[in-house]
Motif scaffolding. Structure first.
Motif, PDB file in Angstrom:
ATOM      1  N   TRP A  77       9.035  -3.133   8.581  1.00 12.31           N
ATOM      2  CA  TRP A  77       9.126  -1.697   8.330  1.00 12.31           C
ATOM      3  C   TRP A  77       8.881  -1.371   6.858  1.00 12.31           C
ATOM      4  CZ3 TRP A  77       8.487   2.484  10.904  1.00 12.31           C
ATOM      5  CH2 TRP A  77       8.735   2.500  12.269  1.00 12.31           C
ATOM      6  N   GLN A  78       9.339  -2.219   5.980  1.00 17.11           N
ATOM      7  CA  GLN A  78       9.085  -1.993   4.549  1.00 17.11           C
ATOM      8  C   GLN A  78       7.580  -2.021   4.273  1.00 17.11           C
ATOM      9  OE1 GLN A  78      11.291  -4.614   1.963  1.00 17.11           O
ATOM     10  NE2 GLN A  78      13.191  -4.338   3.100  1.00 17.11           N
ATOM     11  N   THR A  79       6.891  -2.957   4.925  1.00 14.60           N
ATOM     12  CA  THR A  79       5.437  -3.047   4.756  1.00 14.60           C
ATOM     13  C   THR A  79       4.756  -1.783   5.273  1.00 14.60           C
ATOM     14  OG1 THR A  79       5.489  -5.464   4.971  1.00 14.60           O
ATOM     15  CG2 THR A  79       3.375  -4.380   5.351  1.00 14.60           C
ATOM     16  N   LEU A  80       5.144  -1.346   6.463  1.00 12.95           N
ATOM     17  CA  LEU A  80       4.518  -0.174   7.062  1.00 12.95           C
ATOM     18  C   LEU A  80       4.832   1.110   6.293  1.00 12.95           C
ATOM     19  CD1 LEU A  80       5.195  -0.989  10.838  1.00 12.95           C
ATOM     20  CD2 LEU A  80       3.002  -1.132   9.644  1.00 12.95           C
ATOM     21  N   LYS A  81       6.080   1.254   5.866  1.00 18.21           N
ATOM     22  CA  LYS A  81       6.487   2.473   5.159  1.00 18.21           C
ATOM     23  C   LYS A  81       5.850   2.575   3.783  1.00 18.21           C
ATOM     24  CE  LYS A  81      10.943   3.042   7.517  1.00 18.21           C
ATOM     25  NZ  LYS A  81      12.428   2.967   7.379  1.00 18.21           N
ATOM     26  N   SER A  82       5.445   1.440   3.226  1.00 17.38           N
ATOM     27  CA  SER A  82       4.798   1.467   1.908  1.00 17.38           C
ATOM     28  C   SER A  82       3.335   1.879   2.009  1.00 17.38           C
ATOM     29  CB  SER A  82       4.892   0.085   1.250  1.00 17.38           C
ATOM     30  OG  SER A  82       4.101  -0.864   1.957  1.00 17.38           O
ATOM     31  N   GLY A  83       2.878   2.140   3.235  1.00 15.44           N
ATOM     32  CA  GLY A  83       1.496   2.551   3.441  1.00 15.44           C
ATOM     33  C   GLY A  83       0.544   1.395   3.678  1.00 15.44           C
ATOM     34  N   GLN A  84       1.073   0.185   3.763  1.00 12.63           N
ATOM     35  CA  GLN A  84       0.245  -0.987   4.011  1.00 12.63           C
ATOM     36  C   GLN A  84       0.194  -1.295   5.504  1.00 12.63           C
ATOM     37  OE1 GLN A  84       1.079  -4.356   1.265  1.00 12.63           O
ATOM     38  NE2 GLN A  84       2.670  -3.030   0.417  1.00 12.63           N
ATOM     39  N   VAL A  85      -0.793  -2.075   5.869  1.00 15.38           N
ATOM     40  CA  VAL A  85      -0.866  -2.562   7.247  1.00 15.38           C
ATOM     41  C   VAL A  85      -0.232  -3.939   7.303  1.00 15.38           C
ATOM     42  CG1 VAL A  85      -2.957  -1.271   7.742  1.00 15.38           C
ATOM     43  CG2 VAL A  85      -3.136  -3.617   6.893  1.00 15.38           C
ATOM     44  N   GLN A 120       5.936  -3.747  18.567  1.00 12.78           N
ATOM     45  CA  GLN A 120       6.873  -2.653  18.845  1.00 12.78           C
ATOM     46  C   GLN A 120       7.068  -1.754  17.618  1.00 12.78           C
ATOM     47  OE1 GLN A 120       7.353  -5.805  19.877  1.00 12.78           O
ATOM     48  NE2 GLN A 120       6.968  -5.352  22.040  1.00 12.78           N
ATOM     49  N   SER A 121       7.092  -2.368  16.441  1.00  9.85           N
ATOM     50  CA  SER A 121       7.256  -1.586  15.214  1.00  9.85           C
ATOM     51  C   SER A 121       6.040  -0.691  14.965  1.00  9.85           C
ATOM     52  CB  SER A 121       7.468  -2.522  14.015  1.00  9.85           C
ATOM     53  OG  SER A 121       8.640  -3.288  14.175  1.00  9.85           O
ATOM     54  N   ILE A 122       4.854  -1.236  15.205  1.00 12.92           N
ATOM     55  CA  ILE A 122       3.642  -0.449  14.996  1.00 12.92           C
ATOM     56  C   ILE A 122       3.542   0.674  16.025  1.00 12.92           C
ATOM     57  CG2 ILE A 122       1.124  -0.537  15.018  1.00 12.92           C
ATOM     58  CD1 ILE A 122       1.268  -3.331  13.902  1.00 12.92           C
ATOM     59  N   LEU A 123       3.894   0.362  17.272  1.00 16.46           N
ATOM     60  CA  LEU A 123       3.848   1.391  18.314  1.00 16.46           C
ATOM     61  C   LEU A 123       4.774   2.550  17.994  1.00 16.46           C
ATOM     62  CD1 LEU A 123       3.698  -0.713  21.619  1.00 16.46           C
ATOM     63  CD2 LEU A 123       1.926   0.820  20.724  1.00 16.46           C
TER      64      LEU A 123
END
Length: 469
Positions: free
Chosen positions: A338-346, A391-394
């Motif tokens: 989630w930290q990776t996704l929330k930072s705008g990264q894939v 699941q996190s990406i979905l």
């Protein structure tokens, strides 16, 4: 395939021809060629396919097959059906299909080395060219031919040995391939005025020579950069292509050789629209020889948006491993994702433009890892992410395919067997991709495909076309 069968009936192509193969290419008797003569078999199939394609174009050449949106024009031409690639097709559910065979099917059907379980790339190359699953004898004939043609020209060896250590391995790989075009039979035949009908034959000869030379070129680069310039081992005429390659690299673990057979096979082709494959087709359409054309594709593969996936995944996994350790809890892993996704990264290694389920290439590598390295900490980390990341990406609600791609495990497996030099990984993909792009190139020449020249427009012109001004 229902379309091809119905169409073949319209063209009065004999029904027995189509019942023997799951792909569009026709299968005819081999009585006129020896059991292991790939070029003679290909000549038969080319003659049949030329008639097949000509008849199709005569009846349906003016038929409209789709519409193009403004977003597609600006968006890298994604989804536009504008190329013919006979060797493979990327199905959104089944993944890559080599001549209509899925990865599970090729793993089962293609010949293996004695005592081995993974498909031999030579067999896949035969399949890509002919549409037929080869026999063990036919595969051995290709292995022997490539071993016999593996010697690198002396001037190329000298060039490789004089490159500076800071020159990227992909730059060295491209330059060496380019320099091998002194051996091009096609370039010489074209200069001598050979008939267009014979272009494919000289292209085939170049392709066989080029593929044969890739392992020693790639191994020389590896040894010079990472093993203090130690010499590569001599080619063994009794070994298969992958076995000679891993020996040249300096690896003697038979499991690593098995991995390389699988790795090369599943990375060999990915239909014609990806950057490297399309670049080979584009440059070759100008009748550049196979060496120059393939080198152009390798330059495309070197780009960070195309060939660096496994490298980026391994770097991200290493960072995760260092931060959380190999026994991180599921909650800790979810938080890191989630930290990776929330930072705008894939999250590297997850999501694919076309596929709508787990990449079958990933599944093949996962099955290999479960068998050969089930307790490896990095594999277990990647395997846990396989359950957590989608699941996190979905949950973001923006991505149609959150499942892992082949890059999600390829670097992990290479690292496990001792190949930790991540900047070299793309060279391995380049060696692999020769099988598909070069098989396609032979067919491009056989079918007489013209120089590629799409029409471009200015923004103002496009606005006028759609009535925006």
């Amino acid at each position: 395939m229902a379309f091809f069968r119905a169409f073949a009936s319209q063209l009065a192509i004999s029904q027995h021809v189509l019942q023997k193969t799951p792909c569009a290419i026709a299968i005819i008797s081999r009585s006129s060629s020896s059991a292991t003569d790939l070029k003679s078999l290909l000549a038969e199939k080319i003659q049949e396919q030329q008639v097949y394609v000509k008849s199709f174009r005569e009846q349906y050449g003016s038929k409209v097959i789709g519409e193009i949106t403004v977003d597609q024009v600006y968006g890298g031409m994604r989804g536009i059906r504008g190329l013919v690639t006979e060797t493979s097709y990327l199905h959104p559910e089944d993944g890559i299909k080599f001549r209509d065979f899925t990865i599970p099917q090729i793993k089962k059907l293609l010949p293996k080395s004695p005592g081995g379980n993974e498909p031999l790339p030579e067999g896949l190359f035969w399949l890509l060219l002919t549409g037929e699953v080869p026999s063990a004898e036919e595969v051995r004939s290709v292995s022997k031919m490539w071993a016999e043609k593996a010697e690198i020209p002396p001037h190329v060896v000298t060039m490789l040995n004089n490159f500076p250590a800071h020159l990227h391995p992909m730059s060295q790989f491209t330059a060496a391939i380019m320099a091998c075009n002194t051996e091009s039979k096609f370039a010489k035949a074209y200069a001598d005025g050979v008939s267009k009908n014979m272009y494919w034959e000289y292209t085939f000869d170049d392709v066989m020579n080029l593929i044969a030379k890739l392992p020693p070129i790639a191994a020389t680069i590896y040894k010079n950069l990472y093993r203090n310039g130690s010499p590569i081992s001599a080619v063994d005429l009794e070994k298969d292509w992958s076995s000679n390659f891993t020996s040249m690299l300096g690896y003697d673990n038979p499991d690593f050789t098995e991995l390389m057979r699988l790795y090369i096979s599943i990375h060999s082709d990915h239909e014609g629209g990806n950057v490297s494959a399309h670049t080979v087709h584009l440059v070759a359409s100008a009748l550049s020889d196979p060496y120059i054309s393939f080198a152009a594709g390798i330059n495309g593969l070197a780009g960070p948006l195309h060939g660096l996936g496994s490298q980026e995944v391994l770097e991200w996994l290493t960072e995760l491993h260092n931060d959380l350790s190999s026994d991180a809890t599921e909650a800790q892993l979810k938080d890191f994702v989630w930290q990776t996704l929330k930072s705008g990264q894939v999250v590297p290694g997850f999501g694919h433009d076309v596929l709508r389920r787990t990449d079958p290439r990933y599944t093949a590598l996962r099955e290999f890892a479960l068998k050969h390295l089930p307790d490896d900490p990095m594999f277990n980390l990647a395997n846990n992410l396989y359950r957590i990341v989608p699941q996190s990406i979905l949950a973001l609600g923006k991505i149609k395919n959150p499942w892992p791609t082949v890059d999600g495990l390829s670097g992990v497996l290479l690292r496990y067997y001792g190949m930790k030099e991540i900047h070299y990984y793309t060279v391995l993909i380049g060696v692999s991709r020769a099988l598909g792009t070069m098989a396609s190139l032979v067919w491009d020449r056989a079918l007489g495909l013209p120089i590629e020249r799409p029409k471009s427009m200015t923004t103002d012109g496009l606005m006028k076309l759609v009535g925006a001004v």
